[in-house]
Design a protein around this motif. Structure first.
Motif, mmCIF file in Angstrom:
data_model
loop_
_atom_site.group_PDB
_atom_site.id
_atom_site.type_symbol
_atom_site.label_atom_id
_atom_site.label_comp_id
_atom_site.label_asym_id
_atom_site.label_seq_id
_atom_site.Cartn_x
_atom_site.Cartn_y
_atom_site.Cartn_z
ATOM 1 N N ILE A 11 0.849 -1.240 -0.182
ATOM 2 C CA ILE A 11 0.087 -0.073 0.100
ATOM 3 C C ILE A 11 0.866 1.302 0.016
ATOM 4 N N PHE A 12 2.238 1.179 0.119
ATOM 5 C CA PHE A 12 3.069 2.141 -0.124
ATOM 6 C C PHE A 12 4.138 1.923 -0.849
ATOM 7 N N GLN A 13 4.752 3.072 -1.675
ATOM 8 C CA GLN A 13 5.777 2.699 -2.350
ATOM 9 C C GLN A 13 6.990 3.554 -2.108
ATOM 10 N N VAL A 14 8.198 3.045 -1.936
ATOM 11 C CA VAL A 14 9.361 4.042 -1.796
ATOM 12 C C VAL A 14 10.192 4.169 -3.107
ATOM 13 N N GLY A 15 10.144 5.431 -3.531
ATOM 14 C CA GLY A 15 10.729 5.515 -4.898
ATOM 15 C C GLY A 15 12.101 6.463 -4.771
ATOM 16 N N LYS A 16 12.121 7.480 -5.976
ATOM 17 C CA LYS A 16 13.592 8.052 -6.087
ATOM 18 C C LYS A 16 13.986 8.902 -4.767
ATOM 19 N N GLY A 17 12.983 9.312 -4.061
ATOM 20 C CA GLY A 17 13.162 10.321 -2.835
ATOM 21 C C GLY A 17 13.627 9.562 -1.825
ATOM 22 N N GLY A 18 13.648 8.308 -1.705
ATOM 23 C CA GLY A 18 13.698 7.505 -0.547
ATOM 24 C C GLY A 18 12.748 7.829 0.530
ATOM 25 N N VAL A 19 13.083 7.124 1.708
ATOM 26 C CA VAL A 19 12.086 7.223 3.151
ATOM 27 C C VAL A 19 12.211 8.898 3.513
ATOM 28 N N ASN A 20 11.046 9.498 3.785
ATOM 29 C CA ASN A 20 10.835 10.622 4.221
ATOM 30 C C ASN A 20 10.058 10.631 5.441
ATOM 31 N N GLU A 21 9.690 11.821 6.282
ATOM 32 C CA GLU A 21 9.235 11.847 7.576
ATOM 33 C C GLU A 21 7.590 11.764 7.211
ATOM 34 N N ALA A 22 7.133 12.519 6.107
ATOM 35 C CA ALA A 22 5.780 12.492 5.831
ATOM 36 C C ALA A 22 5.239 11.029 5.504
ATOM 37 N N MET A 23 6.025 10.101 4.844
ATOM 38 C CA MET A 23 5.925 8.744 4.440
ATOM 39 C C MET A 23 5.952 7.984 5.720
ATOM 40 N N LEU A 24 6.694 8.324 6.670
ATOM 41 C CA LEU A 24 6.795 7.600 7.886
ATOM 42 C C LEU A 24 5.624 7.800 8.863
ATOM 43 N N VAL A 25 4.994 8.857 8.887
ATOM 44 C CA VAL A 25 3.825 9.393 9.484
ATOM 45 C C VAL A 25 2.624 8.478 8.838
ATOM 46 N N GLN A 26 2.696 8.403 7.699
ATOM 47 C CA GLN A 26 1.308 7.805 7.055
ATOM 48 C C GLN A 26 1.545 6.412 7.290
#
Length: 101
Positions: A20-35
């Motif tokens: 349900i989540f994808q990690v792309g070119k930008g890598g792992v970020n804080e907003a993604m971790l919160v979600q």
């Protein structure tokens, strides 16, 4: 810390799940971790797909996801990460882990 028996159980449970989540070119970020934290609170077990264009090593991404969300890394197979975190609220708990001996 999960036992081997518990990890096998969770891998079997995660088999039918879709990422349900994808990690792309930008890598792992804080907003993604919160979600991901919010999704783990509701689902407890989820998959995250690491895209081919991700510039970071898949092992580093998996470790960042697990540590950033305070979740257990159940499995890293190919470019798919399986994470587990027991829901803090009892009414959200859906997965009953096998007892550790």
């Amino acid at each position: 810390m999960l036992t081997g028996k518990q990890k096998r159980f969770l891998r079997a449970e995660a088999h039918s799940l879709q990422p349900i989540f994808q990690v792309g070119k930008g890598g792992v970020n804080e907003a993604m971790l919160v979600q991901i934290k919010q999704a783990l609170e509701v689902r407890e077990l989820l998959k995250v797909r690491i895209l081919d264009n991700c510039e970071e090593d898949k092992y580093d991404v998996a470790e960042q996801l697990a540590s950033g969300t305070n979740a257990e890394l159940v499995q890293l197979i190919g470019l798919t990460v399986v994470l587990y975190k027991q829901a803090s609220k009892r009414e959200h708990r859906k997965i009953e882990l096998p007892k550790a001996k």
